[in-house]
Write a protein that holds these residues in place. Structure first.
Motif, mmCIF file in Angstrom:
data_model
loop_
_atom_site.group_PDB
_atom_site.id
_atom_site.type_symbol
_atom_site.label_atom_id
_atom_site.label_comp_id
_atom_site.label_asym_id
_atom_site.label_seq_id
_atom_site.Cartn_x
_atom_site.Cartn_y
_atom_site.Cartn_z
ATOM 1 N N PRO A 282 0.808 -1.238 0.000
ATOM 2 C CA PRO A 282 0.000 0.000 0.000
ATOM 3 C C PRO A 282 0.838 1.284 0.000
ATOM 4 O O PRO A 282 0.339 2.324 -0.420
ATOM 5 C CB PRO A 282 -0.800 -0.118 1.299
ATOM 6 N N ASP A 283 2.076 1.220 0.448
ATOM 7 C CA ASP A 283 2.874 2.446 0.552
ATOM 8 C C ASP A 283 3.682 2.739 -0.713
ATOM 9 O O ASP A 283 4.615 3.527 -0.689
ATOM 10 C CB ASP A 283 3.824 2.356 1.752
ATOM 11 N N ILE A 284 3.374 2.076 -1.825
ATOM 12 C CA ILE A 284 4.028 2.351 -3.110
ATOM 13 C C ILE A 284 3.029 3.036 -4.015
ATOM 14 O O ILE A 284 1.928 2.530 -4.255
ATOM 15 C CB ILE A 284 4.553 1.053 -3.760
ATOM 16 N N HIS A 285 3.432 4.189 -4.547
ATOM 17 C CA HIS A 285 2.542 4.969 -5.393
ATOM 18 C C HIS A 285 2.299 4.244 -6.715
ATOM 19 O O HIS A 285 3.206 3.687 -7.319
ATOM 20 C CB HIS A 285 3.138 6.354 -5.643
ATOM 21 N N HIS A 286 1.035 4.275 -7.151
ATOM 22 C CA HIS A 286 0.654 3.563 -8.364
ATOM 23 C C HIS A 286 1.388 4.114 -9.588
ATOM 24 O O HIS A 286 1.865 3.351 -10.433
ATOM 25 C CB HIS A 286 -0.859 3.667 -8.550
ATOM 26 N N ALA A 287 1.519 5.410 -9.717
ATOM 27 C CA ALA A 287 2.176 6.021 -10.878
ATOM 28 C C ALA A 287 3.655 5.669 -10.929
ATOM 29 O O ALA A 287 4.226 5.429 -12.002
ATOM 30 C CB ALA A 287 1.990 7.537 -10.843
ATOM 31 N N ALA A 288 4.327 5.636 -9.767
ATOM 32 C CA ALA A 288 5.743 5.271 -9.729
ATOM 33 C C ALA A 288 5.948 3.837 -10.183
ATOM 34 O O ALA A 288 6.912 3.515 -10.902
ATOM 35 C CB ALA A 288 6.293 5.457 -8.320
ATOM 36 N N SER A 289 5.022 2.944 -9.777
ATOM 37 C CA SER A 289 5.126 1.543 -10.178
ATOM 38 C C SER A 289 4.961 1.399 -11.690
ATOM 39 O O SER A 289 5.703 0.662 -12.338
ATOM 40 C CB SER A 289 4.072 0.709 -9.448
ATOM 41 N N ILE A 290 3.984 2.121 -12.281
ATOM 42 C CA ILE A 290 3.765 2.041 -13.724
ATOM 43 C C ILE A 290 4.978 2.593 -14.476
ATOM 44 O O ILE A 290 5.419 2.041 -15.492
ATOM 45 C CB ILE A 290 2.486 2.806 -14.110
ATOM 46 N N THR A 291 5.549 3.690 -13.992
ATOM 47 C CA THR A 291 6.738 4.270 -14.628
ATOM 48 C C THR A 291 7.900 3.280 -14.622
ATOM 49 O O THR A 291 8.619 3.137 -15.616
ATOM 50 C CB THR A 291 7.153 5.549 -13.900
ATOM 51 N N ALA A 292 8.095 2.580 -13.501
ATOM 52 C CA ALA A 292 9.166 1.580 -13.423
ATOM 53 C C ALA A 292 8.931 0.438 -14.403
ATOM 54 O O ALA A 292 9.870 -0.054 -15.045
ATOM 55 C CB ALA A 292 9.266 1.048 -12.001
ATOM 56 N N LEU A 423 13.599 -2.727 -5.175
ATOM 57 C CA LEU A 423 12.622 -1.897 -5.883
ATOM 58 C C LEU A 423 11.595 -1.313 -4.921
ATOM 59 O O LEU A 423 11.134 -0.173 -5.100
ATOM 60 C CB LEU A 423 11.915 -2.729 -6.958
ATOM 61 N N SER A 424 11.244 -2.086 -3.912
ATOM 62 C CA SER A 424 10.277 -1.588 -2.931
ATOM 63 C C SER A 424 10.811 -0.371 -2.199
ATOM 64 O O SER A 424 10.136 0.657 -2.063
ATOM 65 C CB SER A 424 9.939 -2.692 -1.926
ATOM 66 N N GLU A 425 12.064 -0.442 -1.744
ATOM 67 C CA GLU A 425 12.664 0.686 -1.040
ATOM 68 C C GLU A 425 12.859 1.886 -1.983
ATOM 69 O O GLU A 425 12.726 3.028 -1.584
ATOM 70 C CB GLU A 425 14.018 0.278 -0.447
ATOM 71 N N LEU A 426 13.146 1.569 -3.251
ATOM 72 C CA LEU A 426 13.378 2.640 -4.201
ATOM 73 C C LEU A 426 12.068 3.370 -4.531
ATOM 74 O O LEU A 426 12.009 4.607 -4.561
ATOM 75 C CB LEU A 426 14.004 2.079 -5.478
ATOM 76 N N LEU A 427 10.999 2.619 -4.771
ATOM 77 C CA LEU A 427 9.737 3.229 -5.163
ATOM 78 C C LEU A 427 9.063 3.954 -4.002
ATOM 79 O O LEU A 427 8.245 4.863 -4.231
ATOM 80 C CB LEU A 427 8.802 2.157 -5.735
ATOM 81 N N LYS A 428 9.382 3.558 -2.776
ATOM 82 C CA LYS A 428 8.800 4.248 -1.617
ATOM 83 C C LYS A 428 9.279 5.698 -1.543
ATOM 84 O O LYS A 428 8.610 6.548 -0.936
ATOM 85 C CB LYS A 428 9.177 3.515 -0.328
ATOM 86 N N LEU A 429 10.450 5.960 -2.158
ATOM 87 C CA LEU A 429 10.954 7.329 -2.146
ATOM 88 C C LEU A 429 10.131 8.273 -3.018
ATOM 89 O O LEU A 429 10.214 9.499 -2.887
ATOM 90 C CB LEU A 429 12.404 7.357 -2.627
ATOM 91 N N PHE A 430 9.333 7.711 -3.936
ATOM 92 C CA PHE A 430 8.567 8.530 -4.892
ATOM 93 C C PHE A 430 7.085 8.523 -4.597
ATOM 94 O O PHE A 430 6.281 8.846 -5.462
ATOM 95 C CB PHE A 430 8.821 8.034 -6.321
ATOM 96 N N LYS A 431 6.701 8.146 -3.392
ATOM 97 C CA LYS A 431 5.276 8.106 -3.080
ATOM 98 C C LYS A 431 4.721 9.514 -2.888
ATOM 99 O O LYS A 431 5.437 10.431 -2.470
ATOM 100 C CB LYS A 431 5.039 7.269 -1.835
#
Length: 431
Positions: A282-292, A423-431
């Motif tokens: 839940p703490d990963i932003h949807h847009a950041a995940s799609i961009t990755a 990737l989880s730690e990386l994407l959490k930075l862009f939430k």
């Protein structure tokens, strides 16, 4: 023709003059260039010496009026024949097909000629045998080396034309090459019968008479690469084999095409499962995940597709390389910079403890990965893009490095867990 006509002098009893004439004529009729003329000259020389040594008065011809005195015809002795052309060819056939039997027969004939024949007959024996071997299918370098060693041909020397003339040497080399090509062709037939399924299929396609490449070739993972491997394996050493292969298949392999591969399928499944696991957090932003996801797909698949499509347009391709360079620098900064930032932030203020050790270890591993992925011998504008592509392809490279053994599955699972965590730690930075 009389012996004096062969020697080029009038009849004489002077042996010194006969020797001088022989030496002069020998320059024209050398044994390695004109064996027949040399034999005739040698026999005329021997007959003239014998006549001069017997003390008989030679008949002098009137040079001004040749018809005034009859020419004295001296019959030249006929050389003894030790073998026929058919027998020599049969000897060569024995050497190639039943080596030991042939060697015994060859040695016996060689000894007989050496003890009973003239030097010219001995030389002709070597040349006739070499010529007969050049006509035998299946002649090998091993047999030729053994025959050369027994007869003293010296084929390992730079020039042995004083024993075997150049045209015969060339014919022998052509026959040896033909033997190597036929062996390679038989090896292909053996692999076609007993190789793996992919290897069998690839060889059958290369030897087929298809007028166009079947559609299923592109859709069979690993088959195009197997085709390429088999074609390169044989034609690189034996270019003549290409004439026996299907030209449609060879042309298909020369051009880069979009085809399924086990690497592409595996990486699609690997990263698909990784992002599926990340989407549940839940703490990963949807847009950041799609961009990755888009970035991974671009470097694994779309980048190669675009380069192939623009290969015929140099200006467009140069523009693509420039944009790819800028994008790759940004991705490297976000990827490595973000992971580095996350590792530094996780270090406690005291700088001690297990978390500090893990963070420092992560920074060290991050530096090693970047160094290993950075290409060395490519233009600088392509280095950032290739680095990112190698990082995303690393799961497959791990399997290749472990030769797809059973324990590689365990390491792949551990690597999958590590990639999801990073990737989880990386994407959490862009939430």
């Amino acid at each position: 023709m009389t012996i004096w006509q062969v020697l080029g002098i009038p009849p004489t009893g002077d042996e010194a003059e006969i020797r001088r004439a022989y030496a002069q004529q020998l320059k024209t009729h050398r044994p390695d260039k004109d064996p027949g003329g040399y034999q005739q000259l040698r026999e005329a020389f021997d007959a003239a010496k014998q006549q001069a040594g017997s003390g008989a008065t030679p008949v002098h011809l009137d040079i001004r009026h040749p018809s005034s005195a009859p020419a004295v015809e001296v019959a030249l002795p006929e050389a003894k024949t030790f073998y026929t052309a058919e027998e020599m060819q049969a000897l060569a056939h024995k050497l190639v097909n039943t080596e030991m039997v042939g060697i015994v027969a060859m040695n016996g004939l060689c000894i007989k000629i050496a003890s009973q024949g003239s030097l010219l007959q001995q030389q002709q024996f070597h040349q006739h045998l070499a010529a007969a071997l050049s006509e035998e299918q299946g002649l090998t370098e091993g047999l030729l080396d053994r025959v050369s060693g027994l007869l003293g041909w010296g084929i390992e020397e730079y020039d042995y034309s004083y024993i075997i003339p150049g045209p015969i040497q060339y014919a022998i080399q052509q026959r040896l090459r033909e033997t190597e090509i036929n062996r390679a062709w038989l090896q292909m037939a053996t692999e076609e019968a007993h190789g793996s399924l992919l290897s069998k299929t690839a060889i059958r396609l290369l030897k087929s008479d298809y007028q166009q490449v079947p559609f299923w070739v592109r859709l069979t993972p690993g088959l195009p690469q197997a085709l390429l491997n088999q074609a390169q394996r044989f034609t690189s050493y034996y270019p003549e084999i290409a004439e026996r292969l299907n030209p449609v298949m060879l042309e298909f392999l020369r051009l880069k095409r979009l085809m399924l591969s086990w690497q592409g399928i595996f990486l699609l499944v690997f990263w698909g499962m990784a992002f599926n696991s990340l989407s549940r957090q839940p703490d990963i932003h949807h847009a950041a995940s799609i961009t990755a996801i888009v970035i991974v797909i671009f470097y694994l698949y779309l980048s190669d597709v675009l380069m192939m499509g623009l290969s015929g347009r140099p200006r467009w391709l140069s523009g693509f390389f420039f944009l790819d360079f800028l994008l790759s620098l940004a991705v490297i900064q976000l990827f490595f910079g973000g992971i580095f930032f996350a590792a530094v932030v996780s270090i406690p203020p005291s700088g001690h403890g297990p978390m500090a050790l893990v963070s420092l270890l992560a920074i060290l591993v991050l530096g090693i990965v970047f160094w290993a992925a950075w290409p060395k011998d490519v233009p600088f504008i392509r280095k950032p893009g290739i680095t990112i592509s190698r990082i995303f392809s690393s799961p497959w490279k791990l399997l290749e490095w472990m030769s797809f053994s059973w324990f590689s599955a365990i390491w792949t699972l551990l690597y999958f867990t590590l990639c999801v965590a990073v990737l989880s730690e990386l994407l959490k930075l862009f939430k």
